[in-house]
Design an enzyme around this catalytic site. Structure first.
Site, mmCIF file in Angstrom:
data_model
loop_
_atom_site.group_PDB
_atom_site.id
_atom_site.type_symbol
_atom_site.label_atom_id
_atom_site.label_comp_id
_atom_site.label_asym_id
_atom_site.label_seq_id
_atom_site.Cartn_x
_atom_site.Cartn_y
_atom_site.Cartn_z
ATOM 1 N N ASN A 154 -13.366 -3.872 14.402
ATOM 2 C CA ASN A 154 -13.961 -2.784 13.621
ATOM 3 C C ASN A 154 -15.478 -2.890 13.478
ATOM 4 O O ASN A 154 -16.139 -1.914 13.161
ATOM 5 C CB ASN A 154 -13.323 -2.725 12.230
ATOM 6 C CG ASN A 154 -13.260 -4.068 11.552
ATOM 7 O OD1 ASN A 154 -12.670 -5.009 12.082
ATOM 8 N ND2 ASN A 154 -13.876 -4.187 10.403
ATOM 9 N N SER A 202 -3.520 3.179 10.904
ATOM 10 C CA SER A 202 -3.899 4.049 9.778
ATOM 11 C C SER A 202 -4.322 5.401 10.331
ATOM 12 O O SER A 202 -5.101 5.461 11.286
ATOM 13 C CB SER A 202 -5.150 3.475 9.102
ATOM 14 O OG SER A 202 -4.866 2.807 7.930
ATOM 15 N N THR A 243 8.935 6.659 -1.958
ATOM 16 C CA THR A 243 9.022 8.031 -1.469
ATOM 17 C C THR A 243 7.997 8.260 -0.367
ATOM 18 O O THR A 243 6.822 7.907 -0.532
ATOM 19 C CB THR A 243 8.761 9.014 -2.642
ATOM 20 O OG1 THR A 243 9.739 8.743 -3.646
ATOM 21 C CG2 THR A 243 8.855 10.465 -2.194
ATOM 22 N N CYS A 330 -15.843 -2.091 5.256
ATOM 23 C CA CYS A 330 -14.915 -2.675 4.284
ATOM 24 C C CYS A 330 -15.558 -3.818 3.527
ATOM 25 O O CYS A 330 -15.050 -4.256 2.511
ATOM 26 C CB CYS A 330 -13.682 -3.216 4.989
ATOM 27 S SG CYS A 330 -13.039 -2.093 6.199
HETATM 28 C C1 LIG Z 1 -9.237 -3.269 12.027
HETATM 29 C C2 LIG Z 1 -8.837 -2.725 10.693
HETATM 30 N N1 LIG Z 1 -7.715 -3.142 10.110
HETATM 31 C C3 LIG Z 1 -7.301 -2.678 8.928
HETATM 32 C C4 LIG Z 1 -8.041 -1.735 8.247
HETATM 33 C C5 LIG Z 1 -7.547 -1.242 6.927
HETATM 34 O O1 LIG Z 1 -7.161 0.086 7.009
HETATM 35 P P1 LIG Z 1 -6.816 0.920 5.696
HETATM 36 O O2 LIG Z 1 -8.013 0.776 4.805
HETATM 37 O O3 LIG Z 1 -6.612 2.298 6.173
HETATM 38 O O4 LIG Z 1 -5.613 0.324 5.082
HETATM 39 C C6 LIG Z 1 -9.243 -1.269 8.803
HETATM 40 C C7 LIG Z 1 -10.094 -0.303 8.069
HETATM 41 O O5 LIG Z 1 -11.295 -0.330 8.141
HETATM 42 C C8 LIG Z 1 -9.644 -1.770 10.058
HETATM 43 O O6 LIG Z 1 -10.773 -1.355 10.644
#
Ligand SMILES: Cc1ncc(COP(=O)(O)O)c(C=O)c1O
Length: 382
Positions: A154, A202, A243, A330
């Site tokens: 990411n 996601s 749900t 993140c």
């Molecule tokens: C490689 C990776 N894994 C997991 C996630 C987590 O995804 P979510 O926040 O949609 O749960 C992300 C989000 O930035 C990500 O880039």
């Protein structure tokens, strides 16, 4: 003043209007609980979920629809995959292998699993962010039950040799999990062909809604069952109670269908834009460095280290014109250097001088972006 150009598509993407259109009826008209199968309202919702599951399963190369477990997103999917597999198979062994550059949704979960007795080996990566297959094989022992290697990173966009890693895991009888949050909808994925046992995703990374995602759980050669990590109505074959988010699931499928249809063309366009941005920036500032693999990388990601320019200062300086991030969205609340950039050999200073540009469908003229960036970098340097 015009809106800033959005360049943070690795963090999230806007919902495509066509996706929203598909979702809308499932809020106020087809609003039944997909588990209430005794009446029409429920069965309508259930039918929509069934058809969504079928479509996602087909898109990922699954053998059966039931291999797709719907969740709230990749964080939950990663938790379910790792904790669920560990608890299910810990009588066979307690050793898990992963890499130093995983997303916190994997790293923090592995860290937690140590409190349940797991032994974790985190492998380094090379300067391009690629995990070495020989290095991956070395720590394997009879207690090794699980291997988790992300599909695409990411922060730096590097894509791992997933099929080969899966083949190694398979040959040793180890379950292979991959976090494909950044790859699905952007790279072609075939779970069986790539020897993947568990795959997290996601919807909001490919123009679908936030708060919905899924986990592929292989049911054939071998059949994998996970222990649940939350308890309730026993939905999703007992693996994930709660749900179902029917509008979200319907939206996710539409988003994946649209993304898959345009993947090749969109990737060529974005690769061209990314390469133009990097080359033009380098013409003015020759010491700018591209992080991640030069070729095996996500087309829409550019991780750039700009010596002498604090990323936060550049973001602040350009905030009315561009929206982009430092390292990973993140972890931007943390002031520690990015663990991914450190793992590929950057110094602390370099990690703070690194920006991430996440291009996307709305990213227009690359020259405009370069002009704005050049201006900002110039401002900060002078
Ligand atoms: C490689 C990776 N894994 C997991 C996630 C987590 O995804 P979510 O926040 O949609 O749960 C992300 C989000 O930035 C990500 O880039």
């Amino acid at each position: 003043m015009p809106e800033p150009i959005y360049l943070d598509h690795n963090a999230t993407t806007p919902v495509d209007r066509r996706v929203l259109e598909k979702m809308l009826p499932y809020f106020c008209e087809i609003y039944g609980n997909a588990a209430s199968i005794d009446h029409l309202h429920g069965t309508r919702a259930k039918d929509a979920v069934n058809s969504a599951r079928e479509s996602i399963a087909k898109g990922l190369g699954c053998r059966k629809e039931s291999e797709v477990v719907f969740t709230s997103g990749a964080t939950e999917s990663n938790n379910l995959a790792l904790i669920g597999a560990y608890r299910r198979f810990r009588d066979k062994g307690n050793h898990i292998i992963s890499t130093a550059i995983e997303h916190p949704a994997v790293l923090d979960t592995l860290n937690y699993l140590q409190s349940e007795g797991a032994e974790i080996t985190l492998l380094p990566v090379d300067c391009n962010g690629v995990v070495d297959l020989e290095a991956l094989e070395k720590p394997i022992k009879k207690e090794t039950i699980l291997m988790s290697v992300m599909f695409a990173n990411n922060e730096i966009g590097t894509i791992q040799p997933i099929k080969e890693i899966g083949a190694l895991a398979k040959s040793k009888g180890i379950i292979f999990h991959t976090d494909a949050a950044q790859a699905i909808g952007h790279e072609k994925i075939d779970v069986y062909d790539m020897n993947i046992d568990l795959l997290s995703f996601s919807a909001h990374k490919f123009y679908g809604p936030k708060g919905v995602g899924g986990l592929f759980v292989r049911s054939y050669s071998p059949l994998i069952k996970l222990s649940p990590i939350s308890f309730g109505g026993g939905h999703e074959k007992g693996m994930r109670s709660g749900t179902l988010n029917v509008p979200g699931i319907v939206g996710m499928v539409e988003a994946l269908t649209l993304a898959t249809r345009k993947m090749k063309d969109e990737n060529s366009r974005l690769r061209e834009s990314a390469s133009l941005i990097f080359q033009r920036l380098q013409q003015t500032f020759p010491d700018i460095k591209l992080n991640g693999h030069p070729h095996n990388r996500l087309a829409h990601n550019l991780s750039l280290t700009i010596p002498g320019v604090e990323a936060k200062a550049l973001i602040y300086c350009l905030k009315n014109k561009l929206s982009f991030s430092t390292g990973s969205a993140c972890s931007t609340i943390k002031v520690e250097p990015s663990h991914v950039l450190k793992a590929i050999g950057l110094s602390d200073d370099e990690t703070f001088q690194t920006i991430r540009l996440g291009l996307g469908r709305s990213t227009g003229d690359a020259h405009t972006i370069v002009d704005i960036l050049n201006c900002g970098i110039d401002n900060i340097k002078s």
